[in-house]
Design an enzyme around this catalytic site. Structure first.
Site, PDB file in Angstrom:
ATOM      1  N   ASN A 103      14.605 -73.509 -26.921  1.00  0.00           N
ATOM      2  CA  ASN A 103      14.350 -72.639 -25.815  1.00  0.00           C
ATOM      3  C   ASN A 103      14.822 -71.450 -25.396  1.00  0.00           C
ATOM      4  OD1 ASN A 103      14.978 -71.711 -23.347  1.00  0.00           O
ATOM      5  ND2 ASN A 103      15.963 -73.643 -22.195  1.00  0.00           N
TER       6      ASN A 103
ATOM      7  N   CYS B 228      16.031 -69.179 -17.000  1.00  0.00           N
ATOM      8  CA  CYS B 228      14.624 -69.809 -17.326  1.00  0.00           C
ATOM      9  C   CYS B 228      13.178 -69.356 -16.607  1.00  0.00           C
ATOM     10  CB  CYS B 228      14.189 -70.714 -18.709  1.00  0.00           C
ATOM     11  SG  CYS B 228      15.674 -71.321 -19.048  1.00  0.00           S
TER      12      CYS B 228
ATOM     13  N   HIS C 271       7.660 -73.735 -19.753  1.00  0.00           N
ATOM     14  CA  HIS C 271       8.660 -73.086 -20.190  1.00  0.00           C
ATOM     15  C   HIS C 271       9.171 -75.022 -21.160  1.00  0.00           C
ATOM     16  CE1 HIS C 271      12.919 -72.231 -21.210  1.00  0.00           C
ATOM     17  NE2 HIS C 271      13.352 -72.977 -20.336  1.00  0.00           N
TER      18      HIS C 271
END
Ligand code: COA
Length: 330
Positions: A284, A113, A254
């Site tokens: 996500n 990520c 994020h």
């Protein structure tokens, strides 16, 4: 000469996977998912779409918005944990071909990520050293291809999508990437991992039967380390650049979980109005999460040339990274 984020673009597949849909697949509820994560729905790519297709569509938008010709691009980097192919060719090479760009340096990076912010640090170095002039960065994920839709602890979190940016040069400090911090600690490798189908446990009937080709996560432990690391990261990059949180125009974290974002935001005293949130509609999307969030803020008219964005991310590895970026686009 400074490196500058000249344009942004994003693409999401049309199919929506809602919490109500997940209720029919695993033992969960809309209420539980929303309360624990803030996620209401996420996008899922079709069987015909691969990560490079999503990345190419995001890249086309970023290129068009930058005003440069695609032939001017002299480097393409793609961050993904769900590449089209396990070993080779890289997804960046396939995106280059789909864009009709040949004879260009192209490669993938693996930083989960944190991938997009890791790429920013590379692009900054390439531009400032004069090695490259126009760089295409793509964060793209068909993460649904590595998510176990029988595991309620992970399948509720993730979604597919892509974001892309053009990084070029500027002599104007007020349109520059100010600083990027990136780090990792491999001692946490087992906390967030796809154990199988790499060289350690090559793909076999056994690895597939044990579902080792899918993401495994120690959710609660990841949560705690994420909040701590994301918070420390922001304090560190602001301090080392002599900046206060109040000088930041947009906090773009994020998009893993609303509770994580909110805990970090509260610790840092960032007003919610300055925080960009897309987690509710996309979940996500790993390496695509940050550029998709920048794009969302751009398309809704929140981001203007010269605005100071604070990016903050965390992911498998563990990897983490933060960046102070003045928007260089129009
Ligand atoms: N629906 C309903 N119940 C669920 C569930 C789901 N989808 N997933 C887990 N549960 C259950 C657990 O089995 C557990 O039940 P038990 O108490 O009977 O054992 C209970 O809910 C609490 O589980 P826990 O894991 O402690 O929940 P949590 O509050 O930590 O929330 C996450 C789980 C995954 C949402 C949260 O830990 C998280 O977001 N972690 C970070 C994940 C992440 O961001 N990863 C990517 C980083 S880049």
């Amino acid at each position: 000469m400074y490196a500058s984020l000249k344009s942004i673009g994003a693409y999401v597949p049309s199919r929506i996977l809602s919490n109500a849909d997940l209720e029919k697949m695993v033992d969960t509820s809309d209420e539980w998912i929303e309360k624990r994560t803030g996620i209401k729905e996420r996008r899922i790519a079709s069987a015909e779409e691969s990560t490079s297709d999503l990345g190419t569509k995001a890249a086309e938008i970023a290129i068009a918005r930058s005003g440069i010709a695609k032939e001017e691009i002299d480097l393409i980097i793609c961050a993904t944990l769900s590449p089209d192919h396990l070993c080779m060719p890289s997804t960046a090479c396939i995106i280059a071909a789909k864009l009709g760009i040949t004879n260009v340096m192209a490669y993938d990076i693996s930083a989960a990520c944190s991938g997009f912010v890791y790429m920013l640090s590379m692009a900054k170095a390439y531009i400032e050293s004069g090695m490259k002039k126009k760089i295409l960065l793509v964060g793209a994920e068909k993460i649904s291809s590595v998510v176990d839709y029988t595991d309620r602890g992970t399948c509720i979190l993730f979604g597919d999508g892509a974001g892309a940016a053009i990084i070029g040069a500027t002599d104007n400090k007020n349109e520059a990437i100010v600083d990027v911090h990136a780090s990792a600690d491999g001692n946490y490798a087992d906390y967030l991992i796809t154990p199988g189908c790499g060289s350690k446990y090559p793909c076999s009937q056994e690895t597939l039967d044990e579902r080792l080709n899918f993401i495994k996560m120690k959710g609660n432990d990841v949560y705690k380390v994420a909040v701590k690391t994301l918070t420390n990261d922001v304090v560190d990059i602001l301090q080392s650049n002599g900046l206060e949180a109040s000088q930041v125009d947009h906090f773009i974290p994020h998009q893993a979980n609303f509770r994580i974002i909110d805990a970090v935001r509260e610790k840092l005293n960032f007003p919610i109005e300055k925080t960009v949130l897309t987690v509710e509609k996309y979940g996500n999307t790993s390496a695509a999460s940050i550029p998709m969030a920048i794009n969302d803020a751009y398309e809704t008219g929140r981001i203007h040339k010269g605005d100071l964005m604070l990016l903050d991310t965390f992911g498998g590895g563990f990897t983490w990274a933060s960046a102070l970026v003045r928007f260089g686009g129009n």
